[in-house]
Design a protein around this motif. Sequence first.
Motif, mmCIF file in Angstrom:
data_model
loop_
_atom_site.group_PDB
_atom_site.id
_atom_site.type_symbol
_atom_site.label_atom_id
_atom_site.label_comp_id
_atom_site.label_asym_id
_atom_site.label_seq_id
_atom_site.Cartn_x
_atom_site.Cartn_y
_atom_site.Cartn_z
ATOM 1 N N ILE A 143 1.381 7.224 2.918
ATOM 2 C CA ILE A 143 2.399 6.303 2.405
ATOM 3 C C ILE A 143 3.831 6.827 2.465
ATOM 4 C CG2 ILE A 143 0.635 5.752 0.732
ATOM 5 C CD1 ILE A 143 2.623 6.145 -1.426
ATOM 6 N N THR A 144 3.998 8.132 2.621
ATOM 7 C CA THR A 144 5.375 8.655 2.607
ATOM 8 C C THR A 144 6.244 8.233 3.792
ATOM 9 O OG1 THR A 144 4.525 10.759 3.470
ATOM 10 C CG2 THR A 144 4.956 10.632 1.109
ATOM 11 N N PRO A 145 5.691 7.996 4.989
ATOM 12 C CA PRO A 145 6.580 7.561 6.081
ATOM 13 C C PRO A 145 7.393 6.320 5.731
ATOM 14 C CG PRO A 145 4.489 8.260 6.985
ATOM 15 C CD PRO A 145 4.321 8.244 5.487
ATOM 16 N N GLY A 146 6.751 5.333 5.107
ATOM 17 C CA GLY A 146 7.468 4.125 4.728
ATOM 18 C C GLY A 146 8.511 4.385 3.660
ATOM 19 N N PHE A 147 8.160 5.196 2.669
ATOM 20 C CA PHE A 147 9.115 5.538 1.614
ATOM 21 C C PHE A 147 10.271 6.347 2.175
ATOM 22 C CE2 PHE A 147 5.881 4.106 -1.249
ATOM 23 C CZ PHE A 147 6.529 3.820 -2.434
ATOM 24 N N LYS A 148 9.972 7.291 3.048
ATOM 25 C CA LYS A 148 11.016 8.134 3.634
ATOM 26 C C LYS A 148 12.009 7.306 4.439
ATOM 27 C CE LYS A 148 11.570 12.435 6.235
ATOM 28 N NZ LYS A 148 10.849 13.524 6.952
ATOM 29 N N ALA A 149 11.508 6.233 5.062
ATOM 30 C CA ALA A 149 12.363 5.362 5.861
ATOM 31 C C ALA A 149 13.150 4.369 5.007
ATOM 32 C CB ALA A 149 11.519 4.611 6.881
ATOM 33 N N GLY A 150 12.929 4.388 3.686
ATOM 34 C CA GLY A 150 13.664 3.502 2.791
ATOM 35 C C GLY A 150 12.968 2.202 2.488
ATOM 36 N N PHE A 151 11.693 2.100 2.854
ATOM 37 C CA PHE A 151 10.959 0.846 2.675
ATOM 38 C C PHE A 151 9.858 0.957 1.629
ATOM 39 C CE2 PHE A 151 12.463 0.726 7.139
ATOM 40 C CZ PHE A 151 13.349 -0.340 7.008
ATOM 41 N N GLY A 152 10.071 1.802 0.641
ATOM 42 C CA GLY A 152 9.100 1.919 -0.434
ATOM 43 C C GLY A 152 8.997 0.627 -1.222
ATOM 44 N N SER A 179 5.797 4.737 -7.548
ATOM 45 C CA SER A 179 6.639 4.243 -6.462
ATOM 46 C C SER A 179 8.119 4.503 -6.734
ATOM 47 C CB SER A 179 6.401 2.744 -6.248
ATOM 48 O OG SER A 179 5.070 2.501 -5.827
ATOM 49 N N LYS A 180 8.546 4.262 -7.983
ATOM 50 C CA LYS A 180 9.948 4.502 -8.328
ATOM 51 C C LYS A 180 10.303 5.987 -8.227
ATOM 52 C CE LYS A 180 10.992 0.548 -11.310
ATOM 53 N NZ LYS A 180 11.441 0.116 -12.671
ATOM 54 N N THR A 181 9.379 6.851 -8.671
ATOM 55 C CA THR A 181 9.625 8.291 -8.631
ATOM 56 C C THR A 181 9.704 8.781 -7.194
ATOM 57 O OG1 THR A 181 8.455 8.600 -10.720
ATOM 58 C CG2 THR A 181 8.767 10.553 -9.354
ATOM 59 N N LEU A 182 8.813 8.317 -6.362
ATOM 60 C CA LEU A 182 8.804 8.740 -4.957
ATOM 61 C C LEU A 182 10.069 8.266 -4.244
ATOM 62 C CD1 LEU A 182 7.315 10.170 -2.707
ATOM 63 C CD2 LEU A 182 6.035 8.060 -2.264
#
Length: 307
Positions: free
Chosen positions: A185-194, A243-246
């Motif tokens: 799941i981190t690729p999406g969060f890293k790209a700003g799409f969490g 999700s908010k923390t990540l």
Amino acid sequence: MINQMSQNVLITGGTGFIGKYLTQVLLANNFTVSILSRTPRKSSGLITYYQWNPERDYIEEDAILNADYIIHLAGEGIVEKRWTAKRKKSILESRTKPITLIHSLLKKHNKSLNAFISASGIGIYGANTSEQICTEDTPAANDFLGLTCQEWEKTADTIGALGIRTVKIRTGIVFGRAGGFLKKITPGFKAGFGTILGSGSQYLPWIHIEDLSQIYLKSILDTKIEGPYNAVLTDDTTQLKFSKTLANLYGYSIWLPKIPQSLLKIVLGEMSDAILKGQRVSSEKIQHTGFEFQFATLETALYDCLK
């Protein structure tokens, strides 16, 4: 440093995410490690590889004969594919058949072990979301995850019936750098799409892979440890908080709308229960053994995995 050089730990699922990390922890504590693999691998140093194929009831018997401890981690991923009837059968049998095979060889050779330690899951408490805090004494659920974990542990108990100390480690979401939940799941969060899955109110019991590995190590060393133990933090993390923390660790606030439960149910079917529902789970029993979590907050655990 613990002087256990003559002690061998055999791991099923040793080539997976948790198994690889645990192997290094065991080696650092002077154990030798044997790993069961479906494909031929060259042994090196203090790691010995043996071949097996549980579906065909095959295992190199020296793997069992040379083991002082066995740690059973093997099992197909719960959320890798949609839960068809065939997939459900495969998920269950990938956890129970290896134990049945090991049991038969232990009996055949009248072989004892210092301990048999099996992975299990907090899914035994069911795919529900409530304010109840589940302990090891909480009755098992009757949904797919609950029944799967019950059979998993029931099969592990056949090893205990041989007079071998048996431990069942009920695990939640495992955080680590090299794989598992975060890797997906981190690729999406890293790209700003969490984003947030479902309502976000479902609990997400988690543990850092270092703490999980130390629980397995303690289960080897502490002969008083027997039966089921929850291996998660009791910090009441929800999917919303996670999700908010990540996202915050990546330097932004979540801006995308939540993914509706209805959409996830259409896409994932029954498997969506594993994502949309989650129980609160107590870690009190393992802590009463003297175990202390190194990563006791969500922020420190995620930061360590992402740095």
